[in-house]
Write a protein that holds these residues in place. Structure first.
Motif, mmCIF file in Angstrom:
data_model
loop_
_atom_site.group_PDB
_atom_site.id
_atom_site.type_symbol
_atom_site.label_atom_id
_atom_site.label_comp_id
_atom_site.label_asym_id
_atom_site.label_seq_id
_atom_site.Cartn_x
_atom_site.Cartn_y
_atom_site.Cartn_z
ATOM 1 N N SER A 2 -9.867 -38.764 -44.316
ATOM 2 C CA SER A 2 -10.591 -38.510 -43.082
ATOM 3 C C SER A 2 -11.715 -37.506 -43.346
ATOM 4 O O SER A 2 -11.715 -36.769 -44.329
ATOM 5 N N THR A 76 -3.976 -32.720 -40.961
ATOM 6 C CA THR A 76 -3.998 -34.034 -41.602
ATOM 7 C C THR A 76 -2.615 -34.621 -41.828
ATOM 8 O O THR A 76 -2.506 -35.654 -42.479
ATOM 9 N N ALA A 77 -1.565 -34.015 -41.299
ATOM 10 C CA ALA A 77 -0.212 -34.559 -41.454
ATOM 11 C C ALA A 77 -0.105 -35.873 -40.688
ATOM 12 O O ALA A 77 -0.652 -36.026 -39.606
ATOM 13 N N LYS A 78 0.601 -36.829 -41.250
ATOM 14 C CA LYS A 78 0.758 -38.124 -40.608
ATOM 15 C C LYS A 78 1.854 -38.024 -39.549
ATOM 16 O O LYS A 78 2.953 -37.575 -39.829
ATOM 17 N N PRO A 79 1.584 -38.486 -38.326
ATOM 18 C CA PRO A 79 2.598 -38.387 -37.275
ATOM 19 C C PRO A 79 3.809 -39.272 -37.518
ATOM 20 O O PRO A 79 4.874 -38.989 -37.016
ATOM 21 N N SER A 80 3.687 -40.346 -38.289
ATOM 22 C CA SER A 80 4.832 -41.219 -38.529
ATOM 23 C C SER A 80 5.890 -40.518 -39.375
ATOM 24 O O SER A 80 7.054 -40.860 -39.316
ATOM 25 N N GLN A 81 5.509 -39.557 -40.177
ATOM 26 C CA GLN A 81 6.473 -38.830 -40.990
ATOM 27 C C GLN A 81 7.225 -37.796 -40.165
ATOM 28 O O GLN A 81 8.297 -37.361 -40.544
#
Length: 116
Positions: A2, A76-81
């Motif tokens: 991103s 930048t952490a992925k919400p799915s994790q």
């Protein structure tokens, strides 16, 4: 990647290069950048202020790099994790329960004659 992650990485690299320059300009024996100005003695004004500025700049740049790294990881952490897995998947049913047989179908052998 991103664009915000790229922006944070560029800022972190710029601050890291500045930190290296500030650290290399310092002298562990107290001379450093202030000792290169014509061999001025410590009694003259400005020498102590230069060392204070260098030390404050070192701490400020180091803290800024740490804060930017933490912010970039959080943003930048992925919400799915971060979500917990579902307990029961949809569309599946529990297996049918088994029942015990109602009649005993096993036979026992006949007893041997007792007279032989």
């Amino acid at each position: 990647m991103s664009t915000i992650f790229t922006l944070f990485m560029v800022l972190i690299m710029i601050l890291s290069v500045l930190l290296v320059i500030i650290i290399m300009a310092q002298n562990p024996k107290g001379g450093g950048l202030s000792g290169t100005f014509g061999g001025a003695s410590p009694a003259q004004f400005g020498v102590q202020r230069t060392n204070d500025f260098m030390e404050n700049a070192t701490w400020t740049l180091g803290a800024s790099i740490i804060v930017l790294i933490i912010i970039s990881v959080v943003i930048t952490a992925k919400p799915s994790q971060m979500t917990a897995p579902q307990a029961v998947p949809q569309g599946r049913t529990a297996p049918a329960q088994q029942t015990a047989p109602t009649q005993n179908t096993t036979t026992l052998p006949a007893p041997a004659p007792a007279g032989k």
